[in-house]
Design a protein around this motif. Structure first.
Motif, PDB file in Angstrom:
ATOM      1  N   LYS A 186      41.238  33.507  26.464  1.00 36.35           N
ATOM      2  CA  LYS A 186      41.995  32.015  27.190  1.00 36.35           C
ATOM      3  C   LYS A 186      41.122  31.284  27.035  1.00 36.35           C
ATOM      4  O   LYS A 186      41.791  29.999  27.754  1.00 36.35           O
ATOM      5  N   THR A 210      40.161  29.496  36.800  1.00 36.60           N
ATOM      6  CA  THR A 210      40.225  29.931  37.524  1.00 36.60           C
ATOM      7  C   THR A 210      39.306  31.411  37.705  1.00 36.60           C
ATOM      8  O   THR A 210      38.980  31.461  38.978  1.00 36.60           O
ATOM      9  N   GLY A 211      38.816  31.843  36.588  1.00 35.06           N
ATOM     10  CA  GLY A 211      38.147  33.009  36.999  1.00 35.06           C
ATOM     11  C   GLY A 211      36.576  32.577  37.070  1.00 35.06           C
ATOM     12  O   GLY A 211      35.935  33.613  37.404  1.00 35.06           O
ATOM     13  N   ALA A 212      36.173  31.788  36.941  1.00 33.55           N
ATOM     14  CA  ALA A 212      34.876  31.143  37.436  1.00 33.55           C
ATOM     15  C   ALA A 212      34.711  30.969  38.888  1.00 33.55           C
ATOM     16  O   ALA A 212      33.528  31.357  39.785  1.00 33.55           O
ATOM     17  N   ARG A 265      34.420  34.550  39.882  1.00 31.59           N
ATOM     18  CA  ARG A 265      32.282  34.566  39.933  1.00 31.59           C
ATOM     19  C   ARG A 265      31.788  34.039  41.114  1.00 31.59           C
ATOM     20  O   ARG A 265      31.003  34.412  40.788  1.00 31.59           O
ATOM     21  N   ILE A 268      33.258  41.814  39.951  1.00 27.87           N
ATOM     22  CA  ILE A 268      33.851  40.724  40.481  1.00 27.87           C
ATOM     23  C   ILE A 268      35.318  41.824  41.023  1.00 27.87           C
ATOM     24  O   ILE A 268      35.824  41.191  42.254  1.00 27.87           O
ATOM     25  N   ASP A 328      37.625  39.908  43.918  1.00 25.66           N
ATOM     26  CA  ASP A 328      39.463  39.786  43.108  1.00 25.66           C
ATOM     27  C   ASP A 328      40.394  40.305  43.599  1.00 25.66           C
ATOM     28  O   ASP A 328      41.616  40.420  43.693  1.00 25.66           O
ATOM     29  N   ARG A 378      41.100  35.929  47.706  1.00 21.06           N
ATOM     30  CA  ARG A 378      42.399  35.135  46.780  1.00 21.06           C
ATOM     31  C   ARG A 378      42.638  33.784  47.161  1.00 21.06           C
ATOM     32  O   ARG A 378      43.633  33.261  46.881  1.00 21.06           O
ATOM     33  N   GLY A 393      43.730  32.177  33.626  1.00 24.45           N
ATOM     34  CA  GLY A 393      43.939  33.897  34.498  1.00 24.45           C
ATOM     35  C   GLY A 393      44.029  34.571  34.788  1.00 24.45           C
ATOM     36  O   GLY A 393      44.513  34.981  33.807  1.00 24.45           O
ATOM     37  N   ARG A 394      44.164  34.702  35.555  1.00 21.36           N
ATOM     38  CA  ARG A 394      45.548  36.347  35.609  1.00 21.36           C
ATOM     39  C   ARG A 394      46.730  36.098  35.880  1.00 21.36           C
ATOM     40  O   ARG A 394      47.514  36.891  36.093  1.00 21.36           O
ATOM     41  N   ASP A 395      46.635  35.040  37.674  1.00 23.11           N
ATOM     42  CA  ASP A 395      47.689  34.854  38.085  1.00 23.11           C
ATOM     43  C   ASP A 395      48.518  33.719  38.286  1.00 23.11           C
ATOM     44  O   ASP A 395      49.095  33.319  39.055  1.00 23.11           O
ATOM     45  N   ILE A 396      48.123  32.840  36.949  1.00 25.92           N
ATOM     46  CA  ILE A 396      48.427  31.432  37.155  1.00 25.92           C
ATOM     47  C   ILE A 396      50.033  30.523  37.196  1.00 25.92           C
ATOM     48  O   ILE A 396      50.459  30.354  38.162  1.00 25.92           O
ATOM     49  N   ARG A 419      38.742  47.101  33.092  1.00 27.63           N
ATOM     50  CA  ARG A 419      38.178  45.789  33.673  1.00 27.63           C
ATOM     51  C   ARG A 419      40.139  44.988  33.670  1.00 27.63           C
ATOM     52  O   ARG A 419      41.258  44.849  34.875  1.00 27.63           O
ATOM     53  N   ASN A 450      42.611  44.579  37.176  1.00 32.55           N
ATOM     54  CA  ASN A 450      43.647  43.225  37.156  1.00 32.55           C
ATOM     55  C   ASN A 450      44.703  44.225  37.026  1.00 32.55           C
ATOM     56  O   ASN A 450      45.944  43.990  37.950  1.00 32.55           O
ATOM     57  N   ARG A 478      45.745  46.098  40.729  1.00 33.48           N
ATOM     58  CA  ARG A 478      45.634  45.830  41.387  1.00 33.48           C
ATOM     59  C   ARG A 478      46.592  45.125  42.836  1.00 33.48           C
ATOM     60  O   ARG A 478      48.049  44.868  42.345  1.00 33.48           O
TER      61      ARG A 478
HETATM   62  O1   DC Z   1      38.390  35.295  32.927  1.00 34.29           O
HETATM   63  P1   DC Z   1      37.239  35.806  33.570  1.00 34.29           P
HETATM   64  O2   DC Z   1      36.658  37.098  33.116  1.00 34.29           O
HETATM   65  O3   DC Z   1      36.203  35.410  33.746  1.00 34.29           O
HETATM   66  O4   DC Z   1      37.628  36.253  35.002  1.00 34.29           O
HETATM   67  C1   DC Z   1      36.952  37.042  36.594  1.00 34.29           C
HETATM   68  C2   DC Z   1      36.821  38.128  36.566  1.00 34.29           C
HETATM   69  O5   DC Z   1      38.240  37.225  37.474  1.00 34.29           O
HETATM   70  C3   DC Z   1      38.358  38.863  36.097  1.00 34.29           C
HETATM   71  O6   DC Z   1      37.487  40.267  36.452  1.00 34.29           O
HETATM   72  C4   DC Z   1      39.874  39.403  36.712  1.00 34.29           C
HETATM   73  C5   DC Z   1      39.202  37.944  37.547  1.00 34.29           C
HETATM   74  N1   DC Z   1      40.412  36.901  38.358  1.00 34.29           N
HETATM   75  C6   DC Z   1      41.240  37.086  38.573  1.00 34.29           C
HETATM   76  O7   DC Z   1      41.051  37.321  39.330  1.00 34.29           O
HETATM   77  N2   DC Z   1      42.713  35.912  39.026  1.00 34.29           N
HETATM   78  C7   DC Z   1      42.424  35.109  38.469  1.00 34.29           C
HETATM   79  N3   DC Z   1      43.439  33.773  38.228  1.00 34.29           N
HETATM   80  C8   DC Z   1      41.177  34.638  37.204  1.00 34.29           C
HETATM   81  C9   DC Z   1      40.418  35.818  37.337  1.00 34.29           C
END
Ligand code: DC
Length: 224
Positions: free
Chosen positions: A18, A36-38, A41, A100, A104, A110, A130-133, A181, A185, A188
């Motif tokens: 990604k 957004t993961g950053a 983090r 994390i 998260d 969040r 990210g995961r939920d964009i 992980r 993710n 949750r």
């Molecule tokens: O993309 P990454 O591995 O840097 O993301 C780190 C952690 O952040 C990942 O394990 C899940 C969480 N995350 C999230 O819950 N929602 C997001 N939009 C981005 C990342």
């Protein structure tokens, strides 16, 4: 409210590519890039730095609420600062990655980060990953991608990346860590990782990075 027609939303599991893909797509389109993961983090780094009890949801919420987070992006390079300290590299350690999940899955954490993400998206055309964009942050985005690849392939890619940095890799342990992980993710309660109904699935298992970027840029140009 961000100008949703100018948002490309890219979601997917760890190791699907990604970050690299989103950065290159942003450059090709002349859009800003947001990892957004950053931010999750950075919130984890901040909680550790503050000595917050990682098992106390209220402490994590308070630490994230008080966090002065600055995301700066120039030419596709994103720098992250917390309270004036550049943490761009410090947030990539295995310790942060392992911890994390404690943040998260916290709804207050969040909420704060999603609000910031929307603020950043409102500044101009953005490729956000990210995961939920596509499901939560920018549900109205006109172009949504779900980037996936097999667990084996994602493990191989992450191993190559780590080895290129001189880190010794135990493939089995890495595969288990990525799988774990993913599970955390996807299961949750708040904002689980899932493909938005209107997202296009791009399975990158047998694609080169160039092919992936080209496919997404083409789609974005059609839709935006
Ligand atoms: O993309 P990454 O591995 O840097 O993301 C780190 C952690 O952040 C990942 O394990 C899940 C969480 N995350 C999230 O819950 N929602 C997001 N939009 C981005 C990342």
């Amino acid at each position: 409210m961000p100008n949703i027609t100018r948002i490309v939303a890219i979601d997917g599991p760890a190791g699907a590519g990604k970050s690299t893909t989103a950065r290159r797509v942003a450059r090709a389109l002349g859009f800003a890039f947001l990892d957004t993961g950053a931010m999750y983090r950075a919130a984890t780094w901040c909680a550790l730095h503050n000595g917050a009890d990682l098992d106390a949801p209220d402490a994590l919420a308070a630490s994230t609420e008080a966090m002065e987070l600055v995301m700066n992006e120039t030419n596709g390079e994103q720098r992250v600062a917390v309270g004036g300290v550049d943490v761009t590299d410090a947030i990539r350690t295995p310790e942060i990655t392992r911890l994390i999940y404690k943040l998260d899955q916290n709804p207050a954490v969040r909420r704060r980060l999603v609000a910031l993400q929307r603020e950043i998206g409102a500044r101009g055309p953005t490729v956000a990953e990210g995961r939920d964009i596509g499901t939560v942050v920018f549900p109205e985005a006109a172009c949504k991608i779900f980037l996936d690849a097999s667990l084996e392939e994602r493990t191989r890619r992450r191993a190559r990346e780590l080895e290129s940095k001189g880190v010794a890799v135990d493939l089995e342990a890495l595969r288990a860590e990525i799988h774990d992980r993913d599970e955390k993710n996807r299961t949750r309660r708040d904002s689980p990782l899932k493909q938005a109904e209107d997202a296009v699935l791009v399975d990158t298992t047998d694609m080169t990075p160039d092919e992936v970027v080209d496919a997404i840029v083409r789609l974005a140009r059609e839709r935006l």
